[in-house]
Design a protein around this motif. Structure first.
Motif, PDB file in Angstrom:
ATOM      1  N   PHE B  21      10.166   4.733   4.615  1.00 47.93           N
ATOM      2  CA  PHE B  21      10.533   4.344   5.981  1.00 47.93           C
ATOM      3  C   PHE B  21       9.767   3.080   6.401  1.00 47.93           C
ATOM      4  O   PHE B  21      10.355   2.132   6.926  1.00 47.93           O
ATOM      5  N   ALA B  22       8.465   3.071   6.122  1.00 47.58           N
ATOM      6  CA  ALA B  22       7.665   1.895   6.484  1.00 47.58           C
ATOM      7  C   ALA B  22       8.192   0.656   5.771  1.00 47.58           C
ATOM      8  O   ALA B  22       8.348  -0.405   6.371  1.00 47.58           O
ATOM      9  N   SER B  23       8.502   0.808   4.478  1.00 51.47           N
ATOM     10  CA  SER B  23       8.995  -0.338   3.714  1.00 51.47           C
ATOM     11  C   SER B  23      10.321  -0.834   4.264  1.00 51.47           C
ATOM     12  O   SER B  23      10.635  -2.014   4.169  1.00 51.47           O
ATOM     13  N   SER B  24      11.107   0.092   4.821  1.00 46.69           N
ATOM     14  CA  SER B  24      12.422  -0.312   5.314  1.00 46.69           C
ATOM     15  C   SER B  24      12.297  -1.168   6.570  1.00 46.69           C
ATOM     16  O   SER B  24      13.257  -1.799   6.985  1.00 46.69           O
ATOM     17  N   LEU B  25      11.144  -1.170   7.203  1.00 42.45           N
ATOM     18  CA  LEU B  25      10.967  -1.947   8.430  1.00 42.45           C
ATOM     19  C   LEU B  25      10.164  -3.219   8.205  1.00 42.45           C
ATOM     20  O   LEU B  25      10.060  -4.063   9.080  1.00 42.45           O
ATOM     21  N   LYS B  26       9.572  -3.317   7.017  1.00 42.38           N
ATOM     22  CA  LYS B  26       8.712  -4.473   6.770  1.00 42.38           C
ATOM     23  C   LYS B  26       9.531  -5.720   6.530  1.00 42.38           C
ATOM     24  O   LYS B  26      10.658  -5.642   6.052  1.00 42.38           O
ATOM     25  N   PRO B  27       8.943  -6.886   6.817  1.00 42.82           N
ATOM     26  CA  PRO B  27       9.608  -8.114   6.391  1.00 42.82           C
ATOM     27  C   PRO B  27       9.655  -8.140   4.865  1.00 42.82           C
ATOM     28  O   PRO B  27       8.742  -7.623   4.200  1.00 42.82           O
ATOM     29  N   GLU B  28      10.725  -8.701   4.349  1.00 44.67           N
ATOM     30  CA  GLU B  28      10.976  -8.709   2.901  1.00 44.67           C
ATOM     31  C   GLU B  28       9.723  -9.072   2.096  1.00 44.67           C
ATOM     32  O   GLU B  28       9.400  -8.448   1.097  1.00 44.67           O
ATOM     33  N   ILE B  39       1.962   0.679   8.264  1.00 45.19           N
ATOM     34  CA  ILE B  39       2.416   0.085   9.527  1.00 45.19           C
ATOM     35  C   ILE B  39       2.774  -1.374   9.286  1.00 45.19           C
ATOM     36  O   ILE B  39       1.930  -2.182   8.900  1.00 45.19           O
ATOM     37  N   PRO B  40       4.061  -1.719   9.460  1.00 43.58           N
ATOM     38  CA  PRO B  40       4.493  -3.096   9.211  1.00 43.58           C
ATOM     39  C   PRO B  40       3.866  -4.053  10.217  1.00 43.58           C
ATOM     40  O   PRO B  40       3.531  -3.658  11.340  1.00 43.58           O
ATOM     41  N   SER B  41       3.703  -5.306   9.804  1.00 47.84           N
ATOM     42  CA  SER B  41       3.135  -6.295  10.719  1.00 47.84           C
ATOM     43  C   SER B  41       4.137  -6.632  11.820  1.00 47.84           C
ATOM     44  O   SER B  41       3.782  -6.930  12.933  1.00 47.84           O
ATOM     45  N   SER B  42       5.412  -6.591  11.465  1.00 46.02           N
ATOM     46  CA  SER B  42       6.455  -6.746  12.485  1.00 46.02           C
ATOM     47  C   SER B  42       7.606  -5.837  12.084  1.00 46.02           C
ATOM     48  O   SER B  42       7.769  -5.527  10.900  1.00 46.02           O
ATOM     49  N   TYR B  43       8.383  -5.409  13.068  1.00 42.63           N
ATOM     50  CA  TYR B  43       9.416  -4.421  12.781  1.00 42.63           C
ATOM     51  C   TYR B  43      10.769  -5.079  12.574  1.00 42.63           C
ATOM     52  O   TYR B  43      11.241  -5.826  13.426  1.00 42.63           O
ATOM     53  N   HIS B  44      11.374  -4.816  11.443  1.00 44.33           N
ATOM     54  CA  HIS B  44      12.624  -5.473  11.097  1.00 44.33           C
ATOM     55  C   HIS B  44      13.756  -4.458  11.060  1.00 44.33           C
ATOM     56  O   HIS B  44      14.227  -4.073  10.002  1.00 44.33           O
ATOM     57  N   TRP B  45      14.170  -4.062  12.253  1.00 45.87           N
ATOM     58  CA  TRP B  45      15.259  -3.074  12.312  1.00 45.87           C
ATOM     59  C   TRP B  45      16.554  -3.658  11.773  1.00 45.87           C
ATOM     60  O   TRP B  45      17.477  -2.922  11.438  1.00 45.87           O
ATOM     61  N   GLU B  46      16.610  -4.992  11.692  1.00 44.34           N
ATOM     62  CA  GLU B  46      17.869  -5.579  11.204  1.00 44.34           C
ATOM     63  C   GLU B  46      18.137  -5.208   9.734  1.00 44.34           C
ATOM     64  O   GLU B  46      19.256  -5.334   9.273  1.00 44.34           O
ATOM     65  N   TYR B  48      18.352  -2.330   8.749  1.00 44.47           N
ATOM     66  CA  TYR B  48      19.325  -1.256   8.862  1.00 44.47           C
ATOM     67  C   TYR B  48      20.713  -1.802   9.165  1.00 44.47           C
ATOM     68  O   TYR B  48      21.710  -1.369   8.584  1.00 44.47           O
ATOM     69  N   VAL B  49      20.745  -2.780  10.070  1.00 42.22           N
ATOM     70  CA  VAL B  49      22.038  -3.358  10.439  1.00 42.22           C
ATOM     71  C   VAL B  49      22.656  -4.058   9.230  1.00 42.22           C
ATOM     72  O   VAL B  49      23.814  -3.826   8.872  1.00 42.22           O
ATOM     73  N   ASN B  50      21.850  -4.885   8.577  1.00 40.99           N
ATOM     74  CA  ASN B  50      22.377  -5.644   7.443  1.00 40.99           C
ATOM     75  C   ASN B  50      22.699  -4.736   6.259  1.00 40.99           C
ATOM     76  O   ASN B  50      23.662  -4.961   5.554  1.00 40.99           O
ATOM     77  N   GLY B  51      21.867  -3.759   6.050  1.00 43.04           N
ATOM     78  CA  GLY B  51      22.124  -2.836   4.949  1.00 43.04           C
ATOM     79  C   GLY B  51      23.394  -2.044   5.192  1.00 43.04           C
ATOM     80  O   GLY B  51      24.215  -1.865   4.295  1.00 43.04           O
ATOM     81  N   TRP B  52      23.563  -1.585   6.421  1.00 48.32           N
ATOM     82  CA  TRP B  52      24.726  -0.765   6.768  1.00 48.32           C
ATOM     83  C   TRP B  52      26.029  -1.529   6.525  1.00 48.32           C
ATOM     84  O   TRP B  52      27.063  -0.954   6.203  1.00 48.32           O
ATOM     85  N   SER B 231      17.899 -11.575 -10.226  1.00 47.43           N
ATOM     86  CA  SER B 231      18.113 -12.438  -9.063  1.00 47.43           C
ATOM     87  C   SER B 231      17.508 -11.779  -7.835  1.00 47.43           C
ATOM     88  O   SER B 231      16.726 -10.848  -7.939  1.00 47.43           O
ATOM     89  N   VAL B 232      17.899 -12.241  -6.666  1.00 46.79           N
ATOM     90  CA  VAL B 232      17.283 -11.762  -5.433  1.00 46.79           C
ATOM     91  C   VAL B 232      17.612 -10.283  -5.219  1.00 46.79           C
ATOM     92  O   VAL B 232      18.751  -9.872  -5.307  1.00 46.79           O
ATOM     93  N   THR B 233      16.593  -9.502  -4.923  1.00 42.98           N
ATOM     94  CA  THR B 233      16.800  -8.105  -4.573  1.00 42.98           C
ATOM     95  C   THR B 233      16.516  -7.924  -3.091  1.00 42.98           C
ATOM     96  O   THR B 233      15.474  -8.347  -2.607  1.00 42.98           O
ATOM     97  N   GLN B 234      17.452  -7.287  -2.390  1.00 40.61           N
ATOM     98  CA  GLN B 234      17.230  -7.026  -0.970  1.00 40.61           C
ATOM     99  C   GLN B 234      16.466  -5.717  -0.804  1.00 40.61           C
ATOM    100  O   GLN B 234      17.041  -4.674  -0.509  1.00 40.61           O
ATOM    101  N   TRP B 235      15.152  -5.791  -1.005  1.00 39.62           N
ATOM    102  CA  TRP B 235      14.347  -4.568  -0.991  1.00 39.62           C
ATOM    103  C   TRP B 235      14.388  -3.882   0.367  1.00 39.62           C
ATOM    104  O   TRP B 235      14.526  -2.677   0.461  1.00 39.62           O
ATOM    105  N   GLY B 236      14.235  -4.659   1.429  1.00 37.78           N
ATOM    106  CA  GLY B 236      14.183  -4.084   2.762  1.00 37.78           C
ATOM    107  C   GLY B 236      15.434  -3.275   3.070  1.00 37.78           C
ATOM    108  O   GLY B 236      15.365  -2.147   3.552  1.00 37.78           O
ATOM    109  N   GLN B 237      16.581  -3.862   2.757  1.00 39.94           N
ATOM    110  CA  GLN B 237      17.831  -3.153   3.029  1.00 39.94           C
ATOM    111  C   GLN B 237      17.976  -1.951   2.118  1.00 39.94           C
ATOM    112  O   GLN B 237      18.506  -0.916   2.500  1.00 39.94           O
TER     113      GLN B 237
END
Lengths: 318, 271, 443
Positions: B21-28, B39-46, B48-52, B231-237
């Protein structure tokens, strides 16, 4: 509320009734039996046996999946036993893994299941929390997490440092890699725990009530009543966990890919590499059948031993 | 005392979820650099939006729908067939009983990797490839021998007098199964349901091989589509969608485990 | 009810086993081609094509968009995409090959193209070039040759690529070491520079990752004018173990000096985005040039590229590699249409604007030139790098033989044994020769 009528039900069966049951093996009884197992039987005959025979045949060929299979006789088996060092490595790794992980995992599962059998507040949440590691089982996320946890700068080393111990990278150190996978598997003890829990729930409360009357303490109750009545479920977990351990794949495949130095080369991982990495499906099929013989032999031993320690209520506790 | 111990160990158990869960909110860039930090330094709820959003026109709403559809049918089929078959093996006598039971156990011991190709060819000749049939039909006919064996062990733990008194009361074999054994097997059936849900939901190999169209694919398959080693992996998403994919399993467990109740005590056998 | 001790149980098991072993004939293995399933009925005008690739979200999105664009221009063609992750891709493809049910257009890797071509699962594209369905006039021979097997073209290169070394100019400055020349330096100078870096970087920082993998060895062999495999693909191409001994020994010395990390740390890296250079724990990182975008964005700071070390008096080691191909399934019923799509994918400017070089540097010259002005700095670096490698690159060797995946695994095993100090470079070189020669003979 020790109802004498209820307790009577679970006592030794009346020998006359069992004898009567034995005489009933008529055609009708046969048909009824087959009617019940027919879903499985149809599935087995239609979808299972054919591919099984095919894989046995393929084990006698060179087959790269892209072109037709070429007959090889027992060549694959000869090569497997005669020349393939990695086959023996994989067998050794798998045996060590099974022998250590299965008993530990089962013991842990049984202890926790016993703890969670009681009526505590929030017990549902606790059970769920303890089941979580099993849910995340085969995901890519867990592989990354595990490597992180046991990595050079992972949480494990962080804790060790507090005690002045200089850690290593546990996952990539050849001497500790297998242990971390064993730990991972034990940590995912949710499945046997759940089965134990279901088994504990099935033990009739009346038996305990009778024991209380006899003045047994908690430990005696557990050892004399609970454990024997749980043996069918213990037996199930033992057999299935053993089969699972021999076929273990995901943990090694995702976390260590069989390395370092083949120290975590599970049999199933080597088999997968052979089949879909090297395109040697014939050879992989031979490996699969060797594994099947080994697992079947061990299972048979377990079934043989069952009569001495597994207690079936339905068979009058023999 | 009980609670203190349970919570302490529980933290170890729940760590992976918190970490995912923490990793899903962290910046890439932070997923590996501050990996220990929950605890992420900043919260990246996007994430979830981009992954969805998923891939192209196929979003995770479709993957989830497919997974639910598939999983519910497989659970129903497995419960149906493993209950029937296990009663047959545990309580009935018939010709070749032990032999057939042995056959069933053997099928558990052959790695799926080597029967995959023949099975694929079989399903292909039936015209079933790129449909859900290869994933659903087997559940109804035979289910998973694991569950049959599990239920057999449970039924064998039930006193036989129950059947016999029911037979004396005029119950048919099917009546005994339906009215006596099945209710007493509730804990076992719940176990079967939970396991089947979790295994089907997580299954990778079956959907991988048999489903082609993107809008037929399942969550477990889609989760791997975020990453590529070269290539690029979208870890956060990926972590965001992994977290979401865990939710149904958690809820199913939380819901079903309540039915892990004392079978005999509550059902009663005086009937 | 006593199957616990029943002889029937053991007998059952034994009969299933025996029965299946004896029933050797007529199994499902010799598959019949199942026409009709998959690519779908082509009755009337509507033509269905299947296309498969592996990749990540970015690639999936871009490729799907291009498919939509193509469909809108060709209303009679419907393309069914099948995209998978790398680890499932080859398993599924092999299964589909066994079932004679492959997609019409297959994204192919350099490691597997020989295997699929030699088994005639993919078709040569030359007839379609003659028929002017496929236009390769704008593609340099350098970029096209990698798809050729025995003179026939089996795959169109989707992105040009070469091995490269990324470095962090900031860390070089901190260490007071001058930046390396972009066109590489000799192995000896390279080692000297790495040592200097190591000495001047903070404690616990490495100069570079341990880059002793097989692509580095291939590079070194090419510089010595030889190659891993012989032309027939049934044995090793080099005859002297001194090459591999030298190669392992070179990195052994670097590892012992702490210039490159030990194997525990090296294997602990969890992916490209977790590379040591990302964590500022190394100043350099070896990889493939098309990974720069991912690496630089993970590092969050600009990285530069240099070529692999050179051998004074030797031949050029670099060559232009395909990041991947599109190949044509030989059993496709709509080969012309499938190739037309490949042509669109390769040569159409609008399509390539959408694809944005995600698969690597596009091979047609016009496309490269048109895309260049709008690239990000990291992409520009990649384009420039491939451009300059193209100038010094030697001709590419034939694609790896079909048994090469096993040899690749063997190399990794032996490399690990050396790096863990379980064997010496000499022993390792000999062991690799013995085992690889045997593996390549097959069966």
């Amino acid at each position: 509320m020790s109802n004498p009528a209820k307790t009577a039900v679970v006592r030794q069966p009346d020998p006359a009734v069992t004898a009567a049951g034995k005489r009933m093996t008529s055609l009708k009884s046969n048909l009824i039996g087959y009617a019940f197992i027919s879903p499985w039987l149809i599935g087995f005959l239609v979808f299972i046996i054919g591919p099984m025979i095919a894989s046995a045949y393929l084990s006698l060929t060179h087959y790269d999946m892209l072109t037709a299979a070429k007959w090889a006789g027992f060549g694959n088996y000869a090569k497997l036993f005669g020349e393939d060092d990695r086959f023996y490595t994989a067998l050794k790794v798998t045996f060590i893994f099974a022998v250590i992980s299965v008993p530990l995992k089962l013991a842990f599962a049984l202890i926790i299941a016993t703890m969670f059998n009681g009526k505590h507040r929030g017990i549902g949440i606790y059970r769920t929390v303890y089941y979580i590691p099993s849910i995340v089982g085969g995901s890519v996320a867990i592989a990354v997490m595990w490597k992180q946890l046991f990595g050079d700068e992972g949480a494990v080393n962080g804790i060790l440092q507090l005690f002045g111990v200089q850690g290593t990278n546990w996952v990539t150190n050849p001497d500790t890699a297998l242990s971390t996978l064993i730990l991972l598997v034990i940590w995912q003890f949710g499945s046997p725990m759940l089965i134990f829990l279901a088994g504990l729930k099935q033990i009739p409360g009346e038996i305990y009530e009778a024991a209380i009357v006899d003045g047994a303490n908690r430990f005696q109750k557990y050892a004399r009543i609970t454990l024997p009545l749980l043996t069918p479920v213990i037996f199930f977990n033992l057999v299935m966990q053993m089969i699972d351990a021999f076929m273990a794949f995901t943990q090694s495949f995702l976390v260590t890919a069989g390395g370092p130095l083949d120290r975590t080369l599970f049999y199933a991982v080597y088999l997968y590499q052979t089949a879909f990495g090297h395109f040697e499906m014939g050879y992989a099929s031979a490996m699969a059948w060797v594994l099947l013989f080994i697992v079947a032999a061990v299972t048979l031993l377990f079934f043989r031993s069952a009569s001495t320690w597994v207690h079936y209520e339905s068979e009058g506790g023999r | 005392m009980f609670h203190a111990f349970t919570i302490l160990v529980g933290v170890l158990m729940i760590y992976p979820i918190l970490w995912t869960f923490a990793s899903s909110l962290k910046p890439e860039s932070e997923i590996f650099r501050n990996a220990e930090n929950l605890i992420p330094s900043s919260y990246h709820w996007e994430n979830y939006v981009n992954g969805w959003r998923g891939f192209g026109t196929t979003g995770f709403n479709i993957f989830f729908r497919n997974s639910f559809f598939l999983t519910i049918l497989v659970v129903a089929g497995t419960i149906f067939s493993s209950a029937l078959v296990s009663f047959g093996f545990a309580r009935r006598k018939f010709w070749l009983h032990g032999f057939l039971f042995g056959c069933m156990m053997i099928t558990l011991m052959l790695p799926a990797q080597v029967t995959l190709i023949p099975q694929y060819i079989l399903y292909q000749q039936l015209g079933w490839v790129n449909t859900y049939l290869p994933l659903i039909v087997p559940a109804f006919i035979g289910g998973n021998p694991f569950f049959i064996f599990l239920m057999v062990q449970f039924i064998r733990g039930l006193p036989r007098e129950l059947d016999e008194s029911a037979v004396i009361d005029g119950c048919s074999a099917f009546g005994v199964f339906l009215k006596i054994i099945l209710p007493l097997c509730l804990p076992a059936l719940v176990t079967v349901a939970i396991f089947t849900f979790y295994w089907t939901w997580n299954d990778f190999l079956g959907p991988l091989v048999y489903l082609n169209n993107p809008d037929m694919q399942t969550v477990s398959l889609a989760l791997r589509l975020f990453s590529d080693p070269s290539s690029v992996t979208q870890w956060g998403q990926m972590f965001a969608m992994s977290t979401l994919s865990l939710l149904p399993m958690l809820l199913v467990f939380l819901f079903f485990q309540r039915y892990l109740v004392e079978g005999i005590a509550t059902t009663g056998i005086k009937g | 009810m006593r199957f616990g001790q029943s002889k029937w149980f053991s007998l059952g098991a034994a009969v299933v086993l025996l029965g299946s072993l004896l029933a050797g004939c007529g199994s499902g293995s010799d598959s019949k081609a199942n026409e009709g399933s998959g690519s779908g009925g082509s009755d009337g005008q509507q033509i269905n094509l299947r296309i498969s690739w592996w990749g990540s979200q970015d690639r999936n999105d871009r490729t799907l968009k291009v498919i939509k664009m193509y469909e809108s221009q060709h209303p009679n063609i419907k393309i069914t995409p099948e995209f998978l992750s790398w680890d499932g891709y080859w398993q599924k493809l092999a299964t589909e090959a066994a079932g004679k049910n492959l997609p019409d257009i297959i994204q192919m890797d350099y490691a597997y193209i020989d295997q699929y071509a030699s088994k005639q699962l993919i078709a040569p594209l030359d007839p379609f070039i003659e028929a002017k369905v496929l236009d390769v006039s704008d593609i340099d021979a350098n970029y096209l040759d990698s798809g050729k097997i025995d003179g026939k073209l089996y795959g169109i290169n989707l992105g040009a690529n070469s091995i490269a070394i990324a470095y962090d100019p900031e860390m070089f400055k901190e260490a007071g070491v001058p930046e390396p020349p972009a066109d590489g330096m000799s192995w000896d100078d390279f080692a000297a520079m790495l040592k200097k870096l190591k000495d001047n970087l903070p404690k616990g920082t490495y100069a570079i990752n341990n880059m002793d993998d097989m692509s580095g060895f291939k590079h070194y062999l090419r510089e010595n004018g030889t190659w891993v495999y012989n032309d027939a693909g049934d044995g090793l191409g080099y005859t002297d173990d001194k090459y591999l001994t030298w190669y392992f020994d070179y990195f052994n010395k670097l590892r012992e000096a702490g210039v490159v990390p030990n194997e525990e740390t090296e294997l602990g890296v969890k992916g490209l985005e977790d590379s040591l250079i990302v964590h500022k724990k190394a100043a350099m990182q070896s990889f493939n040039s098309n990974q720069l975008v991912a690496l630089a964005s993970a590092a969050g700071r600009p990285l530069k590229l240099m070529m692999y070390p050179t051998l004074p008096g030797g031949k050029p080691g670099h060559f232009i590699k395909p990041s991947q191909f599109f190949s044509l399934y030989s059993g496709s019923k709509h080969q012309k249409e499938a190739v037309d799509f490949i042509n669109y994918f390769t040569n159409d400017l609008e399509a390539n604007k959408v694809l944005a070089a995600e698969r690597g540097v596009p091979v047609p010259t016009k496309i490269r030139e048109a895309l260049y002005p709008n690239l990000s700095p990291a992409e520009k670096t990649t384009f420039d790098y491939v451009e300059s490698v193209g100038k010094v690159a030697g001709p590419i060797n034939p694609p790896d033989p079909e048994l090469s995946p096993k040899v690749g695994d063997l190399f990794t095993q032996i490399q690990q044994a050396v790096n863990y100090g379980k064997t010496t470079p000499e022993q390792a070189a000999k062991q690799f020769r013995d085992q690889a020669s045997q593996d390549l003979k097959g069966q």
